[in-house]
Design a protein around this motif. Structure first.
Motif, short mmCIF file in Angstrom:
data_model
loop_
_atom_site.label_atom_id
_atom_site.label_comp_id
_atom_site.label_asym_id
_atom_site.label_seq_id
_atom_site.Cartn_x
_atom_site.Cartn_y
_atom_site.Cartn_z
N SER A 97 0.81 -1.22 0.00
CA SER A 97 0.00 0.00 0.00
C SER A 97 0.84 1.27 0.00
CB SER A 97 -0.92 0.02 1.23
OG SER A 97 -0.17 0.17 2.41
N MET A 98 2.12 1.19 0.40
CA MET A 98 2.96 2.38 0.38
C MET A 98 3.06 2.96 -1.02
SD MET A 98 3.67 3.06 3.43
CE MET A 98 4.79 4.43 3.07
N TYR A 99 2.98 2.10 -2.01
CA TYR A 99 2.98 2.53 -3.41
C TYR A 99 1.76 3.39 -3.69
CZ TYR A 99 3.26 1.82 -8.50
OH TYR A 99 3.35 1.98 -9.85
N GLN A 100 0.58 2.95 -3.22
CA GLN A 100 -0.64 3.72 -3.43
C GLN A 100 -0.64 5.02 -2.62
OE1 GLN A 100 -0.80 0.31 -3.48
NE2 GLN A 100 -1.35 0.38 -5.65
N ILE A 101 -0.10 4.96 -1.40
CA ILE A 101 -0.03 6.16 -0.57
C ILE A 101 0.82 7.23 -1.26
CG2 ILE A 101 0.80 7.10 1.62
CD1 ILE A 101 0.03 4.40 2.89
N GLY A 102 1.94 6.81 -1.84
CA GLY A 102 2.78 7.74 -2.60
C GLY A 102 2.03 8.36 -3.75
N GLY A 103 1.20 7.55 -4.42
CA GLY A 103 0.40 8.06 -5.53
C GLY A 103 -0.64 9.07 -5.09
N VAL A 104 -1.26 8.84 -3.93
CA VAL A 104 -2.26 9.77 -3.40
C VAL A 104 -1.60 11.10 -3.03
CG1 VAL A 104 -3.85 10.20 -1.49
CG2 VAL A 104 -3.82 7.95 -2.60
N VAL A 105 -0.44 11.04 -2.38
CA VAL A 105 0.27 12.27 -1.98
C VAL A 105 0.68 13.08 -3.20
CG1 VAL A 105 2.34 13.13 -0.82
CG2 VAL A 105 1.05 11.26 0.19
N ALA A 106 0.91 12.42 -4.34
CA ALA A 106 1.36 13.11 -5.56
C ALA A 106 0.26 13.93 -6.21
CB ALA A 106 1.91 12.09 -6.55
N LEU A 107 -1.00 13.73 -5.81
CA LEU A 107 -2.14 14.37 -6.48
C LEU A 107 -1.94 15.86 -6.77
CD1 LEU A 107 -5.08 14.50 -7.53
CD2 LEU A 107 -5.80 14.79 -5.15
N PRO A 108 -1.55 16.70 -5.78
CA PRO A 108 -1.45 18.14 -6.07
C PRO A 108 -0.35 18.49 -7.07
CG PRO A 108 -1.50 17.69 -3.70
CD PRO A 108 -1.25 16.39 -4.38
N GLY A 156 6.27 8.85 -8.06
CA GLY A 156 6.78 9.07 -9.42
C GLY A 156 5.89 8.46 -10.48
N VAL A 157 5.41 7.25 -10.23
CA VAL A 157 4.55 6.58 -11.21
C VAL A 157 3.25 7.34 -11.39
CG1 VAL A 157 3.13 4.53 -11.58
CG2 VAL A 157 5.54 4.28 -11.01
N SER A 158 2.74 7.96 -10.33
CA SER A 158 1.50 8.72 -10.43
C SER A 158 1.63 9.85 -11.44
CB SER A 158 1.12 9.28 -9.05
OG SER A 158 -0.15 9.87 -9.08
N GLY A 451 -7.63 16.33 -14.42
CA GLY A 451 -8.54 15.19 -14.41
C GLY A 451 -7.81 13.88 -14.32
N MET A 452 -6.66 13.78 -15.01
CA MET A 452 -5.85 12.57 -14.91
C MET A 452 -5.22 12.44 -13.52
SD MET A 452 -6.20 10.73 -17.54
CE MET A 452 -4.81 9.59 -17.44
N ALA A 453 -5.00 13.58 -12.86
CA ALA A 453 -4.53 13.52 -11.47
C ALA A 453 -5.60 12.89 -10.59
CB ALA A 453 -4.19 14.92 -10.97
N PHE A 454 -6.87 13.26 -10.83
CA PHE A 454 -7.97 12.64 -10.10
C PHE A 454 -8.09 11.17 -10.47
CE2 PHE A 454 -9.14 16.77 -8.72
CZ PHE A 454 -10.04 16.61 -7.68
N SER A 455 -7.83 10.86 -11.74
CA SER A 455 -7.83 9.47 -12.16
C SER A 455 -6.77 8.68 -11.41
CB SER A 455 -7.59 9.38 -13.67
OG SER A 455 -7.59 8.05 -14.12
N SER A 456 -5.59 9.29 -11.27
CA SER A 456 -4.51 8.66 -10.51
C SER A 456 -4.90 8.49 -9.05
CB SER A 456 -3.23 9.49 -10.62
OG SER A 456 -2.18 8.91 -9.88
N LEU A 457 -5.58 9.52 -8.50
CA LEU A 457 -6.07 9.42 -7.13
C LEU A 457 -7.04 8.26 -7.00
CD1 LEU A 457 -6.48 10.55 -4.24
CD2 LEU A 457 -8.28 12.01 -5.18
N ALA A 458 -7.93 8.12 -7.99
CA ALA A 458 -8.91 7.04 -7.95
C ALA A 458 -8.23 5.68 -7.99
CB ALA A 458 -9.88 7.18 -9.13
N VAL A 459 -7.20 5.56 -8.86
CA VAL A 459 -6.45 4.30 -8.95
C VAL A 459 -5.82 3.96 -7.61
CG1 VAL A 459 -4.38 3.23 -9.92
CG2 VAL A 459 -5.98 4.41 -11.41
N ASN A 460 -5.19 4.95 -7.00
CA ASN A 460 -4.48 4.69 -5.76
C ASN A 460 -5.41 4.50 -4.58
OD1 ASN A 460 -1.52 4.87 -6.45
ND2 ASN A 460 -2.20 6.82 -7.27
N ALA A 461 -6.53 5.23 -4.56
CA ALA A 461 -7.51 5.03 -3.49
C ALA A 461 -8.13 3.63 -3.60
CB ALA A 461 -8.59 6.10 -3.56
N ALA A 462 -8.48 3.24 -4.84
CA ALA A 462 -9.00 1.89 -5.05
C ALA A 462 -7.93 0.86 -4.71
CB ALA A 462 -9.45 1.72 -6.50
#
Length: 544
Positions: A97-108, A156-158, A451-462
């Motif tokens: 999950s640390m991978y997804q957490i990094g992706g969520v933090v990258a949103l802004p 970075g992947v986000s 919008g793709m940032a939100f898409s990335s957020l959705a991927v990582n939240a899911a």
């Protein structure tokens, strides 16, 4: 598809003569360009665009590599001994999950990085962050530093996973955007295959090098992106809205018009840029997300974007991507080399089916492929539930501590294994190619990066739900987990059938017509309302 809007006819009079002038736009303009200047998929310029796109594809490859990395590490006995972990359970979910957490933090940071400096710089920033994360992960000697590396990888992947598909889809010729854009996410499996192959080879080496090697290989494709990305042409849409109109036209002339600035395709796209791109839109302000929520059309676009993104993560594929070892153990396949072989073969066949899906996406359409895949996944999970239940009756599955139990019903065990492969093929042919293509297509330029940032957020939240819920679920309730996926995919297939429109055979700007129709406009003549026809096209319904 029915044309969503038609310009009124303009009448001019010269003496006794009358001339009717009709402004052709939307999908009619696209069709007219197809007739006037039939595109050739194998010109020198188009082949170069394919090569440029491959660098963007590497964003998907490195994402796929990591998607299989944890799965392969959890099949490696030396990795599990080094960190004292099992294939399932809370730690497996936490480190993943640390991978997804990094992706969520990258949103802004995703939207501003891509909108401010361009798609190429966005890919470069993501790739550089991944290299730093790889160094930290590869040199880690404790779980904390390993998870710190995973955090940076997700960050970075986000960014790269948002910039990559945007770049590929925006630089491609309108006639080939669907196929090449759909091919983007199929390269996820090239990363998965490399990870699985390296992990399989590492098992022959043994010791800590068997897993250290595959963690270091994470930097391979991010390094290639950094090496080549600034040799590529920039997105013409980004150039245009950043007041570089001549550079945008020059890019289109060279790569879409084969050097002819009078090309029908160059004229079509430049006209649409002038008419539809906002020169002072929210993409110029890093803090401004209002374009995503401006009206019903914008909200509908964002909902379509996030629905396909989230549903693609919640089809049950996460268990087979990140925790396949636990699934195989529950089906009676416990040997590490046997698991590695199955993982590698599964990745290869998924890659082939994903390519097949990408090749037919413009012929079949986005919507039919999505409906087929989610409906098929529903059936497969139902069959997987039955097979696993029968195997459990014979004494197989996982005990309370997550240890594999060998059952006597080998037919049920083999049926469960077959369902894993069938699921992979059905998921890959429809969902995989569209997870990157469709979310980019439904967003207008102004809202695309954010919008793709939100898409990335959705991927990582899911993904966070996937990482925490499913390893614990596999340990606690075993095969009953598959019932959840069966119900989930049924609901998702129904939502796609009801609400997701078709987007094929239009330029990106022409897609604005579809979603503009979601905003009924009252005039003194008529009131326009919209609906979906049987094919998912948005149509106007006239109320007298």
């Amino acid at each position: 598809m029915e044309k969503t809007s038609v310009e009124p006819e303009v009448h001019t009079h010269t003496g006794m003569e009358q001339t009717d002038v009709k402004v052709v736009k939307g999908n009619e303009a696209f069709a007219e360009a197809m007739i006037k200047e039939p595109p050739n998929a194998w010109t020198k310029a188009q082949i170069m665009i394919y090569l440029f796109s491959i660098i963007g594809f590497f964003c998907s490859t490195m994402n796929g590599y990591d998607g299989s990395l944890i799965n392969n590490l959890l099949q490696n006995q030396w990795f599990k001994e080094y960190y004292n972990v099992e294939s399932s359970g809370l730690w497996a979910g936490l480190v993943s999950s640390m991978y997804q957490i990094g992706g969520v933090v990258a949103l802004p940071f995703v939207g501003p990085a891509i909108d401010t400096w361009g798609r190429r710089v966005g890919m470069a920033i993501g790739a550089l962050t991944i290299i730093v994360g790889t160094v930290i992960q590869g040199t880690s000697h404790n779980a904390e530093s390993f998870m710190g590396g995973r955090f940076l990888l997700g960050f970075g992947v986000s960014i790269a996973a948002a910039a990559g598909p945007m770049y590929v889809i925006e630089i491609n010729h309108p006639a080939f955007r669907g196929m090449v854009g759909a091919m983007y996410n199929t390269l996820w499996f090239s990363g998965a295959i490399i990870a699985s192959g390296a992990a399989r080879g590492g098992l022959n080496t043994g010791g800590n090098y068997s897993w250290r090697l595959i963690t270091w290989l994470q930097a391979l494709f991010s390094g290639l992106i950094l090496l080549f990305v600034f040799l590529l042409p920039e997105s013409p849409r980004w150039l245009y809205v950043n007041h570089k109109k001549e550079a945008a036209k020059a890019m289109l002339t060279r790569w879409h018009g084969n050097g002819n600035d009078e090309s029908a395709w160059v004229k079509l796209q430049m006209h649409e840029y002038e008419e539809l791109l906002n020169m002072d839109g929210a993409d110029k302000r890093w803090w401004d997300y209002r374009a995503l929520f401006r009206n019903r059309s914008s909200v509908y676009r964002l909902c379509c974007n996030m629905a396909v993104t989230i549903f693609g993560q919640w089809a049950g594929n996460a268990v087979l991507s990140y925790f396949l070892a636990a699934v195989l153990e529950s089906a009676g396949y416990t040997n590490g080399i046997e698991q590695a072989n199955i993982t590698l073969i599964n990745s290869c066949q998924q890659f082939l089916f994903a390519i097949l899906g990408a090749l037919v996406v413009d012929k079949v359409g986005r919507r039919p492929l999505l409906i087929f895949s989610f409906t098929g996944c529903t059936v497969v999970w139902l069959a997987m539930t039955i097979a696993s239940a029968e195997f459990a009756k014979s004494g197989g599955g996982l005990d309370a501590d997550g240890n594999a139990l060998q059952g006597s019903n080998h037919a049920a065990s083999q049926a469960a294994l077959a369902m894993i492969f069938i699921f992979g093929s059905i998921y890959s042919i429809g969902i995989t190619p569209l997870q990157a293509l469709y979310p980019v297509e439904v967003l207008s330029f102004e809202m695309r990066a954010k919008g793709m940032a939100f898409s990335s957020l959705a991927v990582n939240a899911a993904g966070l739900l996937n990482q925490f819920a499913w390893p614990v679920s596999m340990r606690s309730i075993g095969w009953h987990t598959y019932i959840i996926f069966t119900i989930q995919d049924t609901i998702q297939a129904f939502i796609i059938w009801m609400y997701i429109p078709e987007t094929k055979n239009r330029t990106l700007e022409e897609l604005d017509e579809i979603f503009a129709a979601r905003n009924p406009v009252k005039t003194s003549i008529q009131k326009k309302e919209i609906g979906l026809n049987a094919y998912g096209d948005v149509i106007n319904i006239q109320d007298v």
